[in-house]
Scaffold this active site. Structure first.
Site, mmCIF file in Angstrom:
data_model
loop_
_atom_site.group_PDB
_atom_site.id
_atom_site.type_symbol
_atom_site.label_atom_id
_atom_site.label_comp_id
_atom_site.label_asym_id
_atom_site.label_seq_id
_atom_site.Cartn_x
_atom_site.Cartn_y
_atom_site.Cartn_z
ATOM 1 N N ASP A 146 0.861 -1.180 0.000
ATOM 2 C CA ASP A 146 0.000 0.000 0.000
ATOM 3 C C ASP A 146 0.902 1.236 0.000
ATOM 4 O OD1 ASP A 146 -2.280 1.595 0.295
ATOM 5 O OD2 ASP A 146 -2.357 1.355 2.476
ATOM 6 N N GLU B 76 2.671 4.781 -4.113
ATOM 7 C CA GLU B 76 2.643 5.716 -5.272
ATOM 8 C C GLU B 76 3.982 6.452 -5.419
ATOM 9 O OE1 GLU B 76 0.245 5.483 -2.890
ATOM 10 O OE2 GLU B 76 -0.975 4.227 -4.184
ATOM 11 N N ASP C 87 -9.123 3.195 -2.400
ATOM 12 C CA ASP C 87 -10.127 3.658 -1.435
ATOM 13 C C ASP C 87 -11.417 4.144 -2.078
ATOM 14 O OD1 ASP C 87 -8.211 3.043 0.391
ATOM 15 O OD2 ASP C 87 -7.572 5.117 0.721
#
Ligand code: MIG
Length: 784
Positions: free
Chosen positions: A406, A409, A483
């Site tokens: 997670d 990015e 999300d």
């Protein structure tokens, strides 16, 4: 930006910049170097090469002959294809066996035609060049009938024509609305369909890429944040061909372990060992299948990766093995940020060995994430990837076989949401700034993790789930869509988003079932679980402090229906697994938009609220509240309702009734579908197999069945089973034929039932040419 009407004060309108475009200019000279054609133009340099017969690579740079270095996305870009050059007065023609690239000398516009001289894609007036910011760009012609698919993970509908899409990996908490453009994944690739044919285009640029399909109706453009442009054209001719061409270049998904295809339960967070044990106990008591539970950030010691909090999780090894005994795997989250803590071994090792991303002056970049100030491994360095991979021994020693990446990015809690763009990545001796490499950070973390796990798990298949990625991410990870929220709109968005990911090479993706943020409810979770039955990845996940959304959370009637659909996932696994094998071989996704199978049927081009699983199963879920009917488009042929065995004519819309307990599923006449019985986990072996046959008069139908042990790499050295199931129906009989193809693995099932849908009066003959002992039965299921 202020979130009030102030944002649109009357004097705010900007004068629209007159668009400046400077073409690369006329061709001055060219040279053939091996199989590459290197052109010098008035305003730059362009080279053409052909990594496959039907793939053209175009490179442009302003001041020098462009570097041929590909990004990490590309695994195979040889230049072996023979080309023939014809130098005409106005044109340069470059021909391979399959295509011709026609370069107009005067303005360097390019037209690509196939062997029969039909235009595949073209430029007129302008093609390659630069904008006012000196960013390299390219225009191409857009025809009235063109549709555009792919682009990785985007909100909105299936066809992206009329949109402007920017690629920049971004952690976007929850909005995910039609105006949300950049999300976690950047895959600068699309498939364009034009009347009957399709072509594809991939811009290999790890910095920002913008596709503009909005500003003009006659041209589209793509722009990169550099003076160098590197793009590939895939000439099809079908969308499936394009996908195979693209995944030959960037890789396909490895065959995943079977347990990753089961039902998974997650929550931010199941916070203690006891909570996890109780959760699994509830699943088992309620007889709801379950294959994996996720540990979100609370399992760690103060959010330090590669640690467990000793109070909350006193004995992770025991937990993993106890759950394993119940057929359940544990998947812990691993974020890239390493807590700045001079007494923490991961941080110490990273600092001492120069493994973290740094500024040009050598100072380590620190950014705030969950553990507070943190450093970020420089995954562009192969030594760092090896180190990070090796670190996963911490998990594999505990018996863990899957990891969840997670925040890669990478997400940082600041204004820009990411790492400082001036950070310089080592990039194995070719240093580049974070700005230049931003979009590839998550992919390279994935490569590090996957390779590490693979090494440690010896012959077992690792599972990796990732949020961020770039083209090629399918080689290492399954993608979940981040999300989303517990809104019906987000259930609707799941379909085009996952279909477009599949059309971007990512065959294995899925949403947070039930919705991550906000509160779910019984009806929404039920409808979402019905969709989850057929999304390639099937995990229920929700945010901290939201209402719990485990399958039983909303009571009856929802609990029983949700259970039924989770069970149904296991019934469909033999079919799904065969499709996963196909996807890993060819790049053709498991979850498919209708147009992929029916390219000549214009009606299918915009359908975003139905999908196909493989080629023969059509799913048309209910995606709005309090709804018990919907219109379903069935393409040509006859289709049979999976639940009622009622037959419908295709090439038309039908109004279908679907109360809360019904997910409309239609099977195409002519299909053969292997199904099994449900079970508590993929780790329970099948005892029985059912082959559902939907015979079509006077046609031989065939299905190639695939099975292996589901968890090792033995299949790569022949350890698999494959068989063909054929059926042929004449006016008075049906002949079924079951034949081994490859018997390098022995399936466990020994009872095989053929379920014949439709024919009642026909005599049925079964011919078996198989090595093992299987007891067979034939059942007839007449149409309603
Ligand atoms: O912003 O680890 O998308 O699935 O539960 C929070 C906590 C960071 C974002 C992920 C979400 C996960 C959450 N993470």
């Amino acid at each position: 930006m202020l979130d009030t009407s102030f944002a649109i004060t009357p004097d705010k309108e900007k004068t629209i910049n007159k668009h400046l475009f400077r073409s690369v200019g006329k061709l001055i000279s060219y040279e053939q170097v091996n199989q590459t054609i290197e052109c010098k133009c008035e305003n730059g340099f362009v080279t053409f090469s052909f990594p496959q017969y039907d793939v053209i690579r175009v490179l442009m740079d302003q001041d020098k002959s462009p570097s041929k270095q590909s990004s990490f996305a590309v695994i195979e870009s040889k230049e072996m294809v023979e080309v023939l050059i014809e130098d005409l007065v106005d044109q340069l023609k470059i021909t391979t066996n399959n295509v011709t690239v026609i370069v107009n000398k005067v303005d360097f516009t390019v037209v690509v035609v196939n062997q029969s001289d039909n235009v595949i894609v073209s430029e007129d007036k302008f093609g390659l060049g630069y904008n006012e910011k000196n960013q390299a760009m390219c225009y191409k012609k857009m025809e009235e009938t063109d549709c555009f698919y792919g682009f990785g993970q985007k909100t909105g509908y299936l066809d992206k024509r009329g949109e402007k899409l920017s690629m920049w990996n971004t952690d976007v908490f929850a909005p995910h609305n039609p105006s949300t453009d950049e999300l976690y994944q950047s895959i600068p690739f699309f498939i364009a369909t034009r009347t009957k044919n399709a072509y594809g285009l991939f811009v290999d640029n790890t910095s920002k890429t913008v596709f503009d399909l909005k500003t003009s109706t006659e041209h589209y453009s793509f722009t990169v944040d550099e003076a160098r442009l590197d793009y590939y054209l895939f000439v099809g001719p079908t969308a499936k061909d394009v996908l195979t061409q693209y995944t030959t270049l960037t890789g396909t998904m490895p065959l995943p372990p079977k347990w990753s295809l089961g039902y998974h339960q997650s929550r931010y967070s199941y916070k203690t060992e006891q909570e996890v044990r109780d959760l699994v106990k509830s699943f088992r008591e309620k007889d709801i299948p379950l294959d994996a539970v996720y540990l979100d950030i609370h399992y760690m010691d103060d959010y330090r990766v590669f640690t467990f909090d000793r109070t909350r999780f006193p004995n992770p090894k025991q937990l993993v093995s106890d759950l394993q005994a119940q057929g359940v795997k544990i998947v812990p989250i691993v974020d890239p940020g390493v807590k700045r803590d001079a007494e923490y071994d991961v941080y110490k090792e990273g600092v001492n060995n120069h493994y973290f991303s740094k500024y040009i002056d050598g100072t380590i970049y620190h950014g705030d994430v969950w553990p507070g100030s943190s450093a970020f491994p420089d995954f562009t360095n192969s030594q760092v990837r090896a180190w990070w991979g090796k670190r996963h021994q911490f998990y594999t020693d505990l018996g863990i076989e899957g990891v969840w990446n997670d925040m890669n990015e990478p997400s940082v809690f600041n204004e820009t949401k990411t790492m400082d763009l001036s950070v310089v990545h080592e990039n194995d001796g070719q240093p580049k700034t974070h700005r230049e490499l931003h979009n590839i950070y998550g992919l390279m973390m994935g490569a590090a993790t996957y390779h590490g796990l693979k090494q440690q798990l010896e012959n077992k298949r690792p599972f990796l789930l990732t949020r961020a990625g770039y083209a090629g991410v399918q080689r290492y990870a399954t993608v979940w869509t981040g999300d989303n929220r517990s809104f019906w709109e987000h259930l609707q968005m799941t379909l085009p988003m996952c279909m477009n990911l599949g059309l971007s090479g990512v065959a294995f993706s899925g949403p947070d079932v039930g919705g991550f943020a906000n509160d779910s409810n019984g009806e929404l979770l039920t409808r979402w679980t019905q969709v989850g039955l057929f999304t390639p990845y099937f995990r229920n996940h929700s945010v901290l402090e939201s209402i719990h959304q485990e399958p039983w959370s909303f009571g009856e009637p929802y609990e029983s229906i949700i259970k039924r659909y989770i069970q149904e996932r296991y019934v469909w696994l033999p079919y799904l697994y065969t499709l996963f094998k196909d996807a890993s071989d060819t790049g053709i996704p498991v979850m498919r938009p209708l147009f992929l199978e029916y390219p000549d049927d214009e009606e299918t081009r915009q359908i975003y609220d139905q999908f196909l699983v493989g080629k023969d199963v059509l799913v048309a879920p209910i995606l709005t509240p309090s709804t018990n009917h919907r219109a379903v488009y069935l393409p040509e042929g006859n289709w049979v309702d999976h639940w009622t065995n009622k037959r419908y004519k295709g090439n038309q819309y039908h109004l279908i009734k679907a109360d809360i307990e019904v997910l409309p599923i239609f099977i195409k006449e002519g299909a053969i579908i292997p199904l099994s019985k449900t079970k508590s986990s993929t780790q329970v072996l099948d005892e029985e197999m059912e082959i559902h046959v939907y015979p079509k008069a006077n046609e031989t139908m065939t299905f190639t069945y695939y099975e292996d042990d589901g968890h090792t790499f033995n299949y790569q050295s022949g350890g698999y089973y494959s068989a063909t199931f054929d059926a042929h129906m004449t006016s008075d009989n049906v002949v079924l034929h079951y034949k081994d193809q490859h018997a390098g693995y022995e399936p466990n099932w020994s009872v095989l039932t053929f379920v014949l849908h439709g024919p009642t009066e026909h005599s049925v003959k079964l011919k078996c040419e198989i090595k093992r002992q299987v007891s067979t039965k034939i059942i007839k299921q007449p149409f309603k």
